[in-house]
Design an enzyme around this catalytic site. Structure first.
Site, PDB file in Angstrom:
ATOM      1  CD  GLU A   1       3.507   0.472   0.724  1.00 24.26           C
ATOM      2  OE1 GLU A   1       2.730   1.437   0.628  1.00 24.26           O
ATOM      3  OE2 GLU A   1       3.258  -0.488   1.451  1.00 24.26           O
ATOM      4  CG  ASP A   2       1.318   4.349   2.154  1.00 22.89           C
ATOM      5  OD1 ASP A   2       2.023   3.321   2.265  1.00 22.89           O
ATOM      6  OD2 ASP A   2       0.187   4.439   2.662  1.00 22.89           O
TER       7      ASP A   2
ATOM      8  CG  ASP B   1       4.980   1.425  10.648  1.00 22.89           C
ATOM      9  OD1 ASP B   1       5.798   2.018  11.343  1.00 22.89           O
ATOM     10  OD2 ASP B   1       3.887   1.023  11.098  1.00 22.89           O
TER      11      ASP B   1
ATOM     12  CG  PHE C   1      -0.818   6.784  12.701  1.00 23.92           C
ATOM     13  CD1 PHE C   1      -0.396   5.502  12.369  1.00 23.92           C
ATOM     14  CD2 PHE C   1      -1.949   7.293  12.083  1.00 23.92           C
ATOM     15  CE1 PHE C   1      -1.091   4.735  11.453  1.00 23.92           C
ATOM     16  CE2 PHE C   1      -2.659   6.528  11.160  1.00 23.92           C
ATOM     17  CZ  PHE C   1      -2.232   5.250  10.850  1.00 23.92           C
TER      18      PHE C   1
ATOM     19  NE  ARG D   1      -7.511   5.647   2.114  1.00 17.15           N
ATOM     20  CZ  ARG D   1      -6.574   4.793   2.508  1.00 17.15           C
ATOM     21  NH1 ARG D   1      -5.305   5.082   2.344  1.00 17.15           N
ATOM     22  NH2 ARG D   1      -6.898   3.657   3.079  1.00 17.15           N
TER      23      ARG D   1
END
Ligand code: IMP
Ligand code: MG
Length: 180
Positions: free
Chosen positions: A98-99, A102, A151, A164
């Site tokens: 996963e990136d 959160d 963020f 990205r």
């Protein structure tokens, strides 16, 4: 630096060094196992490419696309599988890549869906973790960086599908998403 970026959180060099460490740790832990690295698209695509090259073991890769966000900056709580894994994972040692972890909504849901397919083991590797934002009881087994509640974009991560391709992880200027 890109004009929409307020500051760089992790430079290319920092990312490279940490991904190498994660790869070495995973290599040590998965020796003799039947490792499948499952990339959660789209945010993890660059991390996945670098991480798998830092793992010195035979492995297979697979890809899954989920969405829970739309164009906002916080989870809608709804998780939708848009593309499933291509191959069965029964009996395999599944590593979810996963990136960012959160709220935990995405992985809390995905882990159950994938566990039902009877892999021999399931672990989670996330590049970044924002533990302060967690609303679901889930943690990653491998964490690249623990970060505060901001963020971030770049190195695969987007805001409204942009940024990205930035080679670093940066914080977007609030003005970009209509903030102060
Ligand atoms: P969760 O379901 O709230 O844990 O959110 C996980 C997903 O939300 C990640 O895989 C990202 O796609 C996205 N996300 C969460 N925080 C950020 C961020 O700071 N930047 C970009 N995407 C994020
Ligand atoms: Mg994602």
């Amino acid at each position: 630096m890109h004009q929409d970026i307020e500051s760089i959180l992790f430079s290319e060099e920092t990312l490279k060094a940490r991904v190498a460490q994660l790869g070495a740790q995973i290599t040590a832990d998965y020796r003799g196992k039947d490792l499948v690295a499952a990339c959660i698209l789209r945010g993890s695509y660059i991390f996945m490419a670098d991480l798998t090259r830092a793992i010195d073991l035979p492995l297979t890769v697979d890809f899954m696309a989920v969405s829970s966000y739309g164009a906002g900056t916080s989870s809608s709580g709804q998780v939708e599988i848009r593309k499933d894994l291509s191959d069965p994972i029964e009996g395999k040692d599944l590593l979810i890549v996963e990136d960012i972890l959160d709220s935990g909504n995405t992985l809390f849901y995905l882990r159950d869906v994938l566990a039902a397919r009877k892999p021999a083991s399931i672990k989670i590797c996330t590049l970044m973790d924002k533990p302060d934002r967690r609303t679901k009881p889930i943690h990653a087994d491998y964490v690249g960086f623990t970060i505060p509640d901001a963020f971030v974009v770049g190195y695969g991560l987007d805001y409204a599908e942009k940024y990205r391709n930035l080679p670093y992880v940066g914080i977007v200027k609030p003005s970009v998403y209509g903030g102060a």
